[in-house]
Design a protein around this motif. Structure first.
Motif, PDB file in Angstrom:
ATOM      1  N   SER A   1       0.834  -1.208   0.000  1.00 14.61           N
ATOM      2  CA  SER A   1       0.000   0.000   0.000  1.00 14.61           C
ATOM      3  C   SER A   1       0.868   1.257   0.000  1.00 14.61           C
ATOM      4  CB  SER A   1      -0.911   0.015   1.232  1.00 14.61           C
ATOM      5  OG  SER A   1      -1.835  -1.045   1.183  1.00 14.61           O
TER       6      SER A   1
ATOM      7  N   TYR B   1      -5.667   3.367  -4.771  1.00 20.60           N
ATOM      8  CA  TYR B   1      -4.967   4.462  -4.090  1.00 20.60           C
ATOM      9  C   TYR B   1      -5.649   4.805  -2.774  1.00 20.60           C
ATOM     10  CZ  TYR B   1      -3.310   9.210  -3.173  1.00 20.60           C
ATOM     11  OH  TYR B   1      -2.783  10.334  -2.578  1.00 20.60           O
TER      12      TYR B   1
ATOM     13  N   SER C   1      -5.388   1.975  -0.283  1.00 14.73           N
ATOM     14  CA  SER C   1      -4.011   1.868   0.227  1.00 14.73           C
ATOM     15  C   SER C   1      -3.746   2.923   1.290  1.00 14.73           C
ATOM     16  CB  SER C   1      -3.009   2.033  -0.921  1.00 14.73           C
ATOM     17  OG  SER C   1      -3.122   0.966  -1.832  1.00 14.73           O
ATOM     18  N   ALA C   2      -4.136   4.152   0.996  1.00 17.81           N
ATOM     19  CA  ALA C   2      -3.896   5.246   1.949  1.00 17.81           C
ATOM     20  C   ALA C   2      -4.672   4.999   3.242  1.00 17.81           C
ATOM     21  CB  ALA C   2      -4.284   6.582   1.317  1.00 17.81           C
TER      22      ALA C   2
ATOM     23  N   LEU D   1      -4.888  12.187   2.180  1.00 15.21           N
ATOM     24  CA  LEU D   1      -4.749  11.591   0.843  1.00 15.21           C
ATOM     25  C   LEU D   1      -5.957  10.870   0.234  1.00 15.21           C
ATOM     26  CD1 LEU D   1      -1.103  10.143   1.110  1.00 15.21           C
ATOM     27  CD2 LEU D   1      -1.831  12.422   0.429  1.00 15.21           C
TER      28      LEU D   1
ATOM     29  N   MET E   1      -1.433  10.886   6.267  1.00 11.85           N
ATOM     30  CA  MET E   1      -2.250   9.986   5.446  1.00 11.85           C
ATOM     31  C   MET E   1      -3.694  10.457   5.362  1.00 11.85           C
ATOM     32  SD  MET E   1       0.073   7.920   4.535  1.00 11.85           S
ATOM     33  CE  MET E   1      -0.980   6.951   3.460  1.00 11.85           C
TER      34      MET E   1
ATOM     35  N   PHE F   1       2.518   1.669  -3.310  1.00 10.39           N
ATOM     36  CA  PHE F   1       1.570   2.074  -4.363  1.00 10.39           C
ATOM     37  C   PHE F   1       1.262   3.572  -4.280  1.00 10.39           C
ATOM     38  CE2 PHE F   1      -2.621   2.731  -6.262  1.00 10.39           C
ATOM     39  CZ  PHE F   1      -2.428   2.162  -7.509  1.00 10.39           C
ATOM     40  N   VAL F   2       0.995   4.040  -3.060  1.00 14.57           N
ATOM     41  CA  VAL F   2       0.711   5.473  -2.876  1.00 14.57           C
ATOM     42  C   VAL F   2       1.923   6.294  -3.322  1.00 14.57           C
ATOM     43  CG1 VAL F   2       0.267   7.299  -1.174  1.00 14.57           C
ATOM     44  CG2 VAL F   2      -1.011   5.136  -1.061  1.00 14.57           C
TER      45      VAL F   2
ATOM     46  N   VAL G   1      -2.899   2.118   5.258  1.00 15.72           N
ATOM     47  CA  VAL G   1      -1.691   2.575   5.950  1.00 15.72           C
ATOM     48  C   VAL G   1      -2.078   3.425   7.164  1.00 15.72           C
ATOM     49  CG1 VAL G   1       0.365   4.053   5.755  1.00 15.72           C
ATOM     50  CG2 VAL G   1      -0.192   2.431   3.919  1.00 15.72           C
TER      51      VAL G   1
ATOM     52  N   VAL H   1       2.260  10.051  10.931  1.00 15.00           N
ATOM     53  CA  VAL H   1       1.860   9.332   9.718  1.00 15.00           C
ATOM     54  C   VAL H   1       0.343   9.436   9.528  1.00 15.00           C
ATOM     55  CG1 VAL H   1       1.865   7.127   8.492  1.00 15.00           C
ATOM     56  CG2 VAL H   1       3.808   7.734   9.949  1.00 15.00           C
TER      57      VAL H   1
END
Lengths: 150, 150
Positions: free
Chosen positions: A36, B33, B36-37, B76, B73, A39-40, B40, B69
């Motif tokens: 992940s 995307y 994934s964001a 996004l 994140m 990919f980002v 995370v 983080v």
């Protein structure tokens, strides 16, 4: 005082002894986490690449915005390459766990390069961006060549 | 002068007219995307939750690192909710695109909450962290209740 020092030492040793894998509920989460984050990062890096290669108009602010995300994301994926994920992903070569010092060297090189990419983006100069983009892309490729199945 | 102004206006209109989806090569990339964001972010948010809920020992530095983080994140995923992804993911309700102002409000609330979570982490006070964690978790839940299929 001595007791406190002993406690502090014990805490430090616990921290050192706790494997990175303890951060993830299961090995699959570690794999998903690193994929992940990569990919980002790749999405934002690709947008800088489009500007560097002339496929998209150069937008100095967008370059900085994207480079900021890239530089932050570059720090993350490596925690997901825990020893208990060896063999879980088709893409990750076993060499990652056999040559950990070399793998770590690549990871750190990317962190350095993406920091310089951000600095280059902030100069608002397309030539600087192009140079830093090429350097970073070469670092991606070197690690992929060594540690990723094609 | 007039020509330059016209050019500037044309550029501004182009920027406004360019859909967010243009950032992604294909709609599936936009879905991947945002997922994934969010994944995370959830991993790091969960580590703060473990401390806030007493499942893990409180580590002030780890709390700040994770909150940094999370706060990055949180900005996004929303770019990945492009109109051309409506129906592509089982989890995303169509209401996201029907009630865009409300969805955006939730997104912005999370960005604000995660900023406050980071500030709370930096006070090195577990009670502050707990309060900010609960507030942020409630914001996650409110958006999931409204816009995510369970």
């Amino acid at each position: 005082m001595k007791f406190a020092a002993t406690l502090a030492l014990a805490a430090a040793m616990f921290a050192l002894a706790t494997p990175a894998s303890a951060q993830f509920a299961k090995p699959e989460d570690a794999v998903k986490y690193r994929q992940s984050a990569l990919f980002v990062m790749a999405q934002h890096f690709g947008r800088i690449g489009a500007m560097a290669n002339g496929r998209a108009p150069y937008d100095a602010k967008a370059a900085v915005d994207n480079a900021e995300v890239v530089a932050e994301m570059a720090k993350l994926p490596w925690a997901g390459f825990t020893a208990n994920t060896d063999g879980l992903s088709q893409k990750a070569k076993a060499d990652i766990w056999k040559e950990q010092a070399k793998f770590k060297e690549h990871n750190e090189k990317l962190v350095g390069d993406t920091g310089r990419l951000l600095a280059a983006a902030k100069t608002n100069n397309l030539d600087n961006l192009k140079t830093a983009f090429s350097q970073t892309a070469a670092t991606c490729k070197a690690c992929h060549d060594n540690f990723r199945n094609q």
